[in-house]
Design a protein around this motif. Structure first.
Motif, mmCIF file in Angstrom:
data_model
loop_
_atom_site.group_PDB
_atom_site.id
_atom_site.type_symbol
_atom_site.label_atom_id
_atom_site.label_comp_id
_atom_site.label_asym_id
_atom_site.label_seq_id
_atom_site.Cartn_x
_atom_site.Cartn_y
_atom_site.Cartn_z
ATOM 1 N N UNK A 8 0.764 -1.358 -0.079
ATOM 2 C CA UNK A 8 -0.099 0.095 -0.113
ATOM 3 C C UNK A 8 1.049 1.203 0.051
ATOM 4 N N UNK A 9 0.368 2.408 -0.739
ATOM 5 C CA UNK A 9 1.070 3.642 -0.626
ATOM 6 C C UNK A 9 2.493 3.535 -1.166
ATOM 7 N N UNK A 10 3.461 4.074 -0.210
ATOM 8 C CA UNK A 10 4.683 4.108 -0.518
ATOM 9 C C UNK A 10 5.528 2.561 -0.689
ATOM 10 N N UNK A 11 4.899 1.711 -0.031
ATOM 11 C CA UNK A 11 5.361 0.204 -0.406
ATOM 12 C C UNK A 11 5.140 -0.113 -1.688
ATOM 13 N N UNK A 12 3.894 0.227 -2.198
ATOM 14 C CA UNK A 12 3.605 -0.127 -3.601
ATOM 15 C C UNK A 12 4.406 0.585 -4.394
ATOM 16 N N UNK A 13 4.501 1.899 -4.099
ATOM 17 C CA UNK A 13 5.588 2.660 -5.282
ATOM 18 C C UNK A 13 7.017 1.933 -5.372
ATOM 19 N N UNK A 14 7.388 1.608 -3.950
ATOM 20 C CA UNK A 14 8.866 0.924 -3.981
ATOM 21 C C UNK A 14 9.079 -0.368 -4.625
ATOM 22 N N UNK A 15 7.821 -0.945 -4.615
ATOM 23 C CA UNK A 15 8.229 -2.402 -4.938
ATOM 24 C C UNK A 15 7.589 -2.491 -6.648
ATOM 25 N N UNK A 16 6.966 -1.297 -7.063
ATOM 26 C CA UNK A 16 6.535 -1.395 -8.307
ATOM 27 C C UNK A 16 5.329 -2.187 -8.695
ATOM 28 N N UNK A 17 4.675 -2.679 -7.740
ATOM 29 C CA UNK A 17 3.649 -3.563 -7.953
ATOM 30 C C UNK A 17 2.594 -3.224 -6.638
ATOM 31 N N UNK A 18 1.230 -4.015 -6.770
ATOM 32 C CA UNK A 18 0.320 -3.711 -5.680
ATOM 33 C C UNK A 18 0.520 -5.097 -4.840
ATOM 34 N N UNK A 19 1.064 -6.319 -5.523
ATOM 35 C CA UNK A 19 0.881 -7.472 -4.788
ATOM 36 C C UNK A 19 1.975 -8.540 -5.418
ATOM 37 N N UNK A 20 2.307 -9.475 -4.689
ATOM 38 C CA UNK A 20 3.097 -10.612 -5.067
ATOM 39 C C UNK A 20 3.187 -11.566 -4.423
ATOM 40 N N UNK A 67 1.704 -18.364 8.173
ATOM 41 C CA UNK A 67 0.741 -19.610 7.758
ATOM 42 C C UNK A 67 0.785 -19.675 6.158
ATOM 43 N N UNK A 68 0.951 -20.727 5.846
ATOM 44 C CA UNK A 68 0.458 -21.130 4.150
ATOM 45 C C UNK A 68 -0.595 -20.353 3.834
ATOM 46 N N UNK A 69 -0.771 -19.976 2.797
ATOM 47 C CA UNK A 69 -1.997 -18.900 2.227
ATOM 48 C C UNK A 69 -2.479 -17.880 2.924
ATOM 49 N N UNK A 70 -1.545 -17.201 3.794
ATOM 50 C CA UNK A 70 -1.721 -15.958 4.351
ATOM 51 C C UNK A 70 -1.527 -14.834 3.693
ATOM 52 N N UNK A 71 -2.443 -13.852 3.864
ATOM 53 C CA UNK A 71 -2.096 -12.444 3.206
ATOM 54 C C UNK A 71 -1.465 -11.593 4.038
ATOM 55 N N UNK A 72 -0.361 -10.885 3.576
ATOM 56 C CA UNK A 72 0.572 -10.074 4.391
ATOM 57 C C UNK A 72 0.275 -8.519 3.690
ATOM 58 N N UNK A 73 -0.022 -7.640 4.691
ATOM 59 C CA UNK A 73 -0.533 -6.339 4.059
ATOM 60 C C UNK A 73 0.683 -5.412 4.691
ATOM 61 N N UNK A 74 1.390 -4.739 3.923
ATOM 62 C CA UNK A 74 2.737 -4.014 4.163
ATOM 63 C C UNK A 74 1.892 -2.643 4.195
ATOM 64 N N UNK A 75 1.842 -1.891 5.317
ATOM 65 C CA UNK A 75 1.304 -0.471 5.347
ATOM 66 C C UNK A 75 2.298 0.285 5.948
#
Length: 81
Positions: A8-20, A67-75
């Motif tokens: 999200x926000x600056x993390x998305x800009x730094x990664x160049x994508x919204x998820x991976x 946990x396998x299958x988890x969603x990790x949000x970087x805020x």
């Protein structure tokens, strides 16, 4: 099975994508180190100040296995109100 990392926000800009996807066989601290290496110094700086949610819940033990299958949000810190 993998985990999904959402940026999200600056993390998305730094990664160049919204998820991976990332391997689930690690702790949050280990995942953060991998993401910093994968995306470089700008991402490393964001990760140092970011909060993390694991399946929508604040992560209090960053050394526990993810946990396998988890969603990790970087805020990263948000401005405004």
């Amino acid at each position: 099975m993998d985990v999904t990392v959402r940026y999200f926000a600056g993390a998305r800009a730094a990664a160049g994508r919204s998820e991976e996807a990332a391997s689930a066989d690690r702790s949050l601290d280990e995942l953060v180190g991998e993401l910093a290496q994968r995306h470089g110094p700008r991402m490393a700086a964001v990760l140092q100040v970011a909060s993390f949610l694991v399946d929508g819940v604040t992560c209090h033990d960053r050394r526990a296995p993810l946990p396998a299958g988890a969603t990790i949000d970087v805020l990263p810190p948000f401005a405004g109100g």
